[in-house]
Enzyme design. Sequence first.
Site, short mmCIF file in Angstrom:
data_model
loop_
_atom_site.label_atom_id
_atom_site.label_comp_id
_atom_site.label_asym_id
_atom_site.label_seq_id
_atom_site.Cartn_x
_atom_site.Cartn_y
_atom_site.Cartn_z
N GLU A 112 1.74 16.92 2.61
CA GLU A 112 3.15 16.63 2.35
C GLU A 112 4.05 16.64 3.57
OE1 GLU A 112 4.34 18.76 -1.60
OE2 GLU A 112 3.07 20.08 -0.42
N SER A 130 -0.28 20.31 -0.97
CA SER A 130 -1.10 20.21 0.25
C SER A 130 -2.26 21.19 0.26
CB SER A 130 -0.27 20.44 1.52
OG SER A 130 0.95 19.76 1.47
N CYS A 172 0.88 -1.17 0.00
CA CYS A 172 0.00 0.00 0.00
C CYS A 172 0.91 1.21 0.00
CB CYS A 172 -0.88 0.00 1.24
SG CYS A 172 -1.71 1.58 1.50
#
Length: 1317
Positions: A1261, A1080, A145
Site C-alpha cells: 500500500e 500489506s 491496467c
Amino acid sequence: MSLQGAAGTEELIFYVNGRKVSVAREELFSVRLTGTKYGCGGGGCGACTVMISTYEPASKKIRHYSANACLLPICSLYGAAVTTVEGVGSTKTRVHPVQERLAKCHGSQCGFCTPGMVMSIYTLLRNHPEPTSEQMIAALAGNLCRCTGYRPILDACKTFCKESVCCQRKANGKCCLDQEDDLFDKEEKVGLFSTDEFQPLDPTQELIFPPELMRMSENQPKRTLFFHGERMTWISPVSLDELLDLKAAHPKAPLVVGNTSVGPEMKFRGVFHPIVIAPARIPDLNVVKRMDDGLTLGAACSLSLVKDILTNAISEYPEEKTKVFCAVLQQLRTLGGEQIRNVASLGGNIISRKSTSDLNPVLAASNCMLNLASRGGKRQIPLSDIFADGVGNNTITPEEILVSVYIPHSRKGEYVSAFRQAPRRENALPITNAGMRVLFEEGTDLIKDLSIFYGGAVSTTVCAKQTCRTLIGRHWNEQMLDEACRLILKEIALPGSPSGEKVDYKKTLVVSFFYRFFLEVLQSLRTMDPCRYPGIPMEYRSVLQDFKTKIPQSIQIYQDIEPSQSPQDPVGRPIMHQSGIKHATGEAVYIDDLPSVDGELFLAVVTSSRAHAKIVSIDTSEALKGPGVFDIITAHDVPATNEFYYSDGPEIIFARNKVICVGQIVCAVVADSDIHAKEAAAKVKIEYEVLEPVILTIEEAIKHNSFFEPKRKLEHGNVDQAFETVDNIIEGEIRIGGQEHFYMETQSVLAVPIGEDKEMDVYVSTQHPAIIQEMVAASLGVPANRIMCHVKRVGGAFGGKLLKAGLLASVAAVAANKTSRAVRLILSRGDDMLITGGRHPFIGKYKVGFMNDGRIRAVDAKYYINGGCTPDDSVLVAEVSLLKMDNAYKIPNLRCWAYACKTNLPSNTAFRGFGFPQSALVTETWITGVADKTGLSPEKIREINMYKENEQTHFKQKLDPQNLIRCWNECMEKSAYYSRKTAVNEFNKQNYWKKKGIAIVPMKFPFGLGTRYLSQAAALVHIYTDGSVLLTHGGIEMGQGIHTKMIQVASRELNIPMSCIHFCETSTTTVPNACASVGSAGTDVNGMAVKDACQTLLKRLQPIINKNPKGTWNDWIKEAFEQSVSLSATGYFRGYNENMDWEKGEGQPFTYFLYGAACSEVEINCLTGDHKNLRTDIVMDIGYSINPAVDIGQIEGAFVQGIGLYTMEELKYSPEGVLYTRGPDQYKIPAVCDIPEQFSVSLLSSSQNPYAIYSSKGIGEAGLFLGSSVFFALRDAVTSVRNERGLKKTFALNSPLTAEQIRASCADDFTEMVIRR
C-alpha cells in the site's frame, strides 16, 4: 462476443484460431475460449481485445486489425478470421515472443488485463514487425491496467521496437551516444530481466489466413446475407440500390458498421432494434477518391483507414493544401483507442451527431460536404447543415443514406485548427472540442470567411454563426480577439447539465480555444510575411505545442544479492510471477472462466433506484414471463441471517422493507443465460415511498448529526497553550474525492450446491475466503464446515473484495440453495461500480500554529469521512487516518478528531492505503500552506519538521527515523532536485501559457493491523514420495505475487528448487480461519507460517539427511516414507503483538515503519488546465526485498493509482444520489499516457527489518501516497502562474486536482469574462 448465436437463412461462417466455426439456424454456440476477458462491455478497457483478419480480393491483401470483442456483432464476422490470445500461443504448444516477454518483463500482476495487452501488441507486430515507439504507444492507448502502472508492459514492448537496436547497454532505451549528465544515464545496474533469454520474433511462424475464406471471397458471388437471432435480424446488403430499398422499407433500422455507437446504446441504455442493416460490404460506401480539390471518403471507411489516407495525403501534397487534413488527423490521433478506430466508421461518427464527436466540429468548419442517396435520387449538402438547428434537426430524411464525405483541400491564406480537452488525453470523450477555420483576403490579415464550431458543449455540435458573420472584414488583431470572445460567449449558450459538469469550465474552454486559434494564425501569418506580421511573443509560443505521449524511460535500482548466497536460493532475486506466462497465454483461470456446471443458472441483481425510501411493493409478474427465467429471489428466500451486525449497524444481503442507498440489492433474477437474467431484471417493477432525510454529502451528515459510533480523538501535548505562543496561525480545509477500486475482474461468484448434507462449493473472487464462508453459512443457516470456499486467483481487489464480496456470495448462495442448481453471479462493470462503494471521500479542516522560522508547534484538525449507508470498515478507516496523520513530521502539540459520516450512498470500504492517503494529503496541504505564509520553500518546511532522532509518535510509539532521512536525502540527490528546480524557474520565466512545477514529498508508512488476532496465519505443506512439494497458505493472490514469494520462502527453507514446489489454491478446506489478505501484510504473516511448516518438516528429515549427507532430496524423501516419517506439516504464525488504547490515546498499533520519498515534475497548459507528468523519482525503504521485480512493480502500480486518486479519478452523483460515473467511459483511471516520461524507482540499500520474514517489509500500500508528489508539483506550477499574474497568495486546491481546477486557478482575462457574464 455480442449477439449470442445468430443465424437464419444463411450459414454464418468464420474462423477462430484457425478452426472453422459455422453456425446454422438459431443455434447457440460457444467455442469455449476463456482467454479473452470481459472488463467493461463498452470498448473502454481493452481486456477483450482480439485480432480480426479479412481478405480483400481486389488488392489480394490481408488486413489485420485489433477490435473489442465486447462490441463486435457476431454477424459482422462473416468471412473473417478471428485470433484470440489462445491462438497466439500457449504453454501446451509454444509460447509466443509477445507472451514470453510480457511475462518475463513482469508486465502482469493480477493478469486480468494481460490477454488484451498481448492482443494489442501482437496485432501491431503482425502489421509492423519492427514498430516505432510511437506506433507501440498508440497500440496500447485503448488498454487499461490497474495493477502495474504500465512501466513493465512498456519495457516488454520496447524490446520489439526498432529504435532500441543501436545498443542494448542502456536499460532505458536511450542510445549510449546521447551523453547527458543525469541519473537517467549514469546508473549502471542489474536489470529486472535479461533480454538474452528472449526468443526472437519470427513472422513466418504465425497462423496463416484460412485458404477457404480466401476462396469464398474470390469465388462466391456476392449476395445479401440474412441472419436471424432470438429477437433481431441482421441484414447485410452488397449494393447501394439494395441498401436504399431496405432503408425505404425499414426507415427506423440503424446502419451498423463498427457497432461502437449502437452497441453501447443497446447494452447500457436498453435501446432495442429488431432489424439492423450492415452496409460495410457495399463498394460505394468504401470509396477512396482523390480529386483535384479534395478527397472523397466512403461513409463506411474505418477511422483508422481515414487516418492512414490523410497521413499519406499530407506527405504528398504541398502544405497549403493539407491544413484541413492535418486538423482532422490531429483529432483522430486521440479519438478512442486503436480497437475503436479500427471498426468505427467515418459516416457513423458524423450521422450519430453526438456532441462528443471530435471530428464533426472540424469537418463542419472546413466546409466538408455529405453525399446522400435515397430512392428519390442523390444530393449533396454541407456537413454543417445537419447541426443547423440543434438536435431535432431533420435535414436528412429517415430513408436517406450517407454514401460518402468530401473533404476539401485548404486554399492559400486559409488556416484550419482543431482542439479538444478531455478528462484524460487519450481514449476519453471530450469535455469540449472545437474546429475553426479562417480565410483571409489575399495577402492581408482581413477576414474573408470564418467558421467556428464547438462540440461537447451542448447536446450536439454548435456553430457560432453570428460571431463569424460579425467579424468578416476585421483585421486579425487583439481588438478582433476581444470582440470575438465576447460574441462567442453570448452566442454559445451552455445550459447547466445534470451530470455534474461544471459549465464555467466549458465556457472558459470555448474562449481559450479561440484564443489558441488566434495565436496559431498570428504565428502562421508571420511565416508568410515576417515584415508585416511580427507573430507572437516568444513566451507564448510553447502553448502551440500539444502534450504528446512518449514511451517512458525507466530505471529500477535495487540491491544485488550477496555473492555468498547459494545460486539455488531464490530469495532476493527478481523472479517472474508464478502465473506470468499463464496470464499472457490466457490460461490463467478466473471465476468467470470456470467451465459451466450442468443446469447452471445466471443471476442478475435488481437494485434500488432511490437513496432512502420505503419499499411499497415489488411486482415481478412481467419479469417471470421472460424467456428462460427460472425464479426470483428476495429477502424472504434467505433461510437464516439476512443482516450481519459486525459493528454499529447491519450489513444487509437483500433490502427487506426499505432501501438506504441507490444500488442496494432488492432482489435477484435467476435465468438460463446471462442475457435472459438481465432482460428480466429490467422488468421488475418496484414502487417506493420516499423517506426523509436523504443524506448524501458530508455536510448534510454533519447537519443531521448522522455518524457511525465511535467518534475517535487523539491528543498530545497542550494544544491551546501552544496556539497562544506561536507567531502565526493558518486555517483551512481540503476536500478529497472518493475513488473506485476499478479492479479489472468485477465481483464474481459461482455457488455450486453439492446435493448432500447441505454442502456447497463457493468459488469467489475475494481477499477473505473465511468471511465468505462465515457469511454464506450464516445466511443459509448451516455450520461453516459445510461451506467450501475456493480462491485460485483474484483479478485485482485493492480492498474492494472483502465484505461486499461476502454479501454478493450470499446472494448467489441463497439462490443456489433455493433452486438447488449452481448459480453464477458476475457483476457487469456498471453494476459493480454502482453497488460496491470505494475509497472514502474526506474533508479535512485544520488550524496550524507555527513560528516565523517554519517550526510547526500546534495542529488542531478534524477529519470527516463519508462512510455511506452501512458501517463496513469506516470507523477503522477513521482510526487509521488519525494514527497515520503525522506522516513524516514531529508535531509537538496536536489534537485531532475523526468522524465517520452515515449517508445514503453505497457503503464505502477498504481501499489500498486505508485512510492514510487522505489524512496525509491534508497534512502535506497545511505544510505547503505554512511555506506560502513564511515565504520559505515547501521542502524547507518539510525538512525542518521531519522526525530527526529516536522519538515517539503522537500515540507514544517509539520510532527511529534514520531511514526516513536517508530516503529523503537520496531522493533529493537522485532527482537532482535543486538544479531541476532552478531549471523549472527558468522555464517558467520564458513561458507564459505553459508552466512547470516540481515537488518532493516524504512518507512514513506504519505497518500493522492494530490487534494480534488480525495478523495470524497458517500454512500447510505436503511432500509427496516423488519429492514434489504442494504448498498452501491463507493468503490470496490478487496480483501482488504472494504465491511466488511463498514458493521462494519454501525453496530457501527446504533447500530445493522452486520448480519442485506447486501452489494449488487458497481454500477454507486446507487452511481454516485465515485472516484477510489486507494491509500489506500477506507476505509478512503467511511467509512466517510457510517457514514454520518447512522447518517442522526439515527437523523430521534431519536424522535421515545426517545419515546420508551426500544423498539427493528424492533419496531422503523416499527413505523418510519408508521410515514412516510424516511428510505433511502445518505452519502457524500467531500474529504481531499490536494494540491501541483509544481511551488513553496511546499504544503500539504498528510493528514497524516503511519510509519513502518521491519527487515529481509536471508541466501544465494554463489555457486548458491539461498537464503532463514529466518525471518521477521514488526512493523506498522496504527492508530486504524478497523479490525486487514484484516489489518495484507494487511501488509503481500503487504510485500510478495514487496519480489517479489525486489528479484524475472523479466520481459524480446526481442530486438524488445516483452514480453517473459507471464505467471507463465516464470514470477515467490512469492510462499509458499518464505515467511519467522518466520514471525511476530505487530501493534503499542495506536496510534491515528484524520483525518480518527475511528482513523484508510489507509493501503493497505504501507507494500510493507518493502519487501526491504529482498533486504538489501541479500546485507548484499553479503557484508560479498566480505569482506571475499577481493573484492572491493563498488558494485552496482539492483532490482530485483535475484540469478543471487547474484552469480555474490560473485566472486570466478569459476566466474573468466567463465569471462576469
